[in-house]
Design a protein around this motif. Structure first.
Motif, mmCIF file in Angstrom:
data_model
loop_
_atom_site.group_PDB
_atom_site.id
_atom_site.type_symbol
_atom_site.label_atom_id
_atom_site.label_comp_id
_atom_site.label_asym_id
_atom_site.label_seq_id
_atom_site.Cartn_x
_atom_site.Cartn_y
_atom_site.Cartn_z
ATOM 1 N N TRP A 1 0.849 -1.203 0.000
ATOM 2 C CA TRP A 1 0.000 0.000 0.000
ATOM 3 C C TRP A 1 0.877 1.243 0.000
ATOM 4 O O TRP A 1 1.847 1.324 0.758
ATOM 5 C CB TRP A 1 -0.868 0.047 1.260
ATOM 6 N N THR A 2 0.532 2.212 -0.828
ATOM 7 C CA THR A 2 1.245 3.490 -0.848
ATOM 8 C C THR A 2 0.229 4.623 -0.749
ATOM 9 O O THR A 2 -0.777 4.623 -1.457
ATOM 10 C CB THR A 2 2.068 3.647 -2.144
ATOM 11 N N PHE A 3 0.510 5.555 0.138
ATOM 12 C CA PHE A 3 -0.296 6.759 0.311
ATOM 13 C C PHE A 3 0.639 7.938 0.045
ATOM 14 O O PHE A 3 1.656 8.085 0.720
ATOM 15 C CB PHE A 3 -0.847 6.858 1.742
ATOM 16 N N GLU A 4 0.288 8.754 -0.936
ATOM 17 C CA GLU A 4 1.184 9.835 -1.325
ATOM 18 C C GLU A 4 0.405 11.121 -1.537
ATOM 19 O O GLU A 4 -0.627 11.132 -2.200
ATOM 20 C CB GLU A 4 1.903 9.457 -2.621
ATOM 21 N N GLU A 5 0.934 12.201 -0.975
ATOM 22 C CA GLU A 5 0.325 13.494 -1.234
ATOM 23 C C GLU A 5 0.696 13.927 -2.644
ATOM 24 O O GLU A 5 1.833 13.774 -3.072
ATOM 25 C CB GLU A 5 0.811 14.539 -0.226
ATOM 26 N N VAL A 6 -0.296 14.441 -3.362
ATOM 27 C CA VAL A 6 -0.087 14.908 -4.734
ATOM 28 C C VAL A 6 -0.479 16.378 -4.772
ATOM 29 O O VAL A 6 -1.556 16.741 -4.310
ATOM 30 C CB VAL A 6 -0.953 14.092 -5.728
ATOM 31 N N ALA A 7 0.388 17.205 -5.322
ATOM 32 C CA ALA A 7 0.105 18.635 -5.385
ATOM 33 C C ALA A 7 -1.147 18.891 -6.211
ATOM 34 O O ALA A 7 -1.384 18.245 -7.226
ATOM 35 C CB ALA A 7 1.292 19.377 -5.979
ATOM 36 N N ASN A 8 -1.937 19.831 -5.755
ATOM 37 C CA ASN A 8 -3.188 20.189 -6.416
ATOM 38 C C ASN A 8 -3.187 21.700 -6.637
ATOM 39 O O ASN A 8 -2.646 22.447 -5.831
ATOM 40 C CB ASN A 8 -4.360 19.758 -5.526
ATOM 41 N N ASP A 9 -3.781 22.150 -7.725
ATOM 42 C CA ASP A 9 -3.815 23.581 -8.007
ATOM 43 C C ASP A 9 -4.672 24.343 -7.003
ATOM 44 O O ASP A 9 -4.503 25.538 -6.824
ATOM 45 C CB ASP A 9 -4.361 23.842 -9.417
ATOM 46 N N LYS A 10 -5.580 23.636 -6.363
ATOM 47 C CA LYS A 10 -6.483 24.287 -5.411
ATOM 48 C C LYS A 10 -5.793 24.394 -4.048
ATOM 49 O O LYS A 10 -4.607 24.142 -3.913
ATOM 50 C CB LYS A 10 -7.787 23.498 -5.325
ATOM 51 N N THR A 11 -6.537 24.713 -3.039
ATOM 52 C CA THR A 11 -5.947 24.958 -1.726
ATOM 53 C C THR A 11 -5.510 23.692 -1.008
ATOM 54 O O THR A 11 -4.662 23.737 -0.138
ATOM 55 C CB THR A 11 -6.948 25.711 -0.830
ATOM 56 N N HIS A 12 -6.086 22.528 -1.360
ATOM 57 C CA HIS A 12 -5.749 21.292 -0.663
ATOM 58 C C HIS A 12 -5.043 20.322 -1.602
ATOM 59 O O HIS A 12 -5.392 20.224 -2.779
ATOM 60 C CB HIS A 12 -7.021 20.613 -0.117
ATOM 61 N N ASN A 13 -4.067 19.606 -1.065
ATOM 62 C CA ASN A 13 -3.431 18.542 -1.830
ATOM 63 C C ASN A 13 -4.333 17.326 -1.847
ATOM 64 O O ASN A 13 -5.122 17.108 -0.943
ATOM 65 C CB ASN A 13 -2.084 18.161 -1.215
ATOM 66 N N LYS A 14 -4.194 16.520 -2.890
ATOM 67 C CA LYS A 14 -4.909 15.251 -2.953
ATOM 68 C C LYS A 14 -3.995 14.169 -2.400
ATOM 69 O O LYS A 14 -2.777 14.342 -2.319
ATOM 70 C CB LYS A 14 -5.280 14.908 -4.397
ATOM 71 N N ILE A 15 -4.594 13.057 -2.053
ATOM 72 C CA ILE A 15 -3.825 11.898 -1.621
ATOM 73 C C ILE A 15 -4.053 10.803 -2.653
ATOM 74 O O ILE A 15 -5.198 10.464 -2.959
ATOM 75 C CB ILE A 15 -4.265 11.414 -0.221
#
Length: 184
Positions: free
Chosen positions: A47-61
């Motif tokens: 299992w991998t959980f990674e934060e991904v940059a998002n153009d909006k105010t919150h990052n996606k996982i």
């Protein structure tokens, strides 16, 4: 920063999506819980959980899971999806309210899972019983419901196998008769 947690001496898998800028977490452990009747128990979860940059105010996982064979590490299954975190965490009361407000979603998910399992069964994917001693009441009920389908599948397989064998025998007999006629 990547954090990897391994519970036993299991070969790890390089995660190409790991970013040096955003944190990620990787958990690798052997399968000990019988979830799907179409997956063996000799598998390893990765299992991998990674934060991904998002153009909006919150990052996606980004969440991904891979099932690997214990004996040779070959990939048996892979799935991934993105999660957009809520602006603020839910408290237990809000979670209860959501569960009570949307109970039909739980039923829809269960129906959809069993619908897909039915088609895997029809396609002939091997059904794997629970390991000895791990069967639950729910799995016994489902097994009881599925017994007529197993019997039907066995009957169809036996019928087609017998028909195919009879056809092959008739074809062989016809070929022998033609060959004998040519000799005479």
């Amino acid at each position: 920063t990547t954090t990897t947690t391994t519970t036993t001496d299991i070969p790890t898998v390089d995660d190409e999506a790991t970013s040096d800028l955003l944190p990620s977490w990787n958990y690798i452990f052997p399968k000990k819980f019988h979830v799907s009747p179409f997956m063996e128990m000799d598998l390893i979860y990765d299992w991998t959980f990674e934060e991904v940059a998002n153009d909006k105010t919150h990052n996606k996982i980004q969440v991904s899971t891979t099932l690997l064979r214990q004996d040779n590490g070959t990939k048996q299954f892979h799935a991934s999806f993105h999660v957009t975190p809520l602006p603020k965490p839910l408290n237990p009361w809000q979670i209860c309210k959501l569960l009570l407000t949307y109970p039909i979603y739980c039923a829809i998910v269960q129906i959809w899972i069993h619908y897909e399992a039915f088609w895997l069964f029809v396609k002939g994917v091997v059904f794997i019983d629970h390991p000895e001693g791990s069967e639950t009441t729910a799995s016994r009920i489902i097994g009881t419901i599925m017994t007529p389908l197993f019997a039907l599948k066995d009957w169809i397989n036996d019928t087609f196998t017998a028909a195919s064998s009879n056809k092959q025998q008739k074809d062989n007999n016809l070929k022998e008769a033609v060959d004998q006629k040519k000799e005479n």
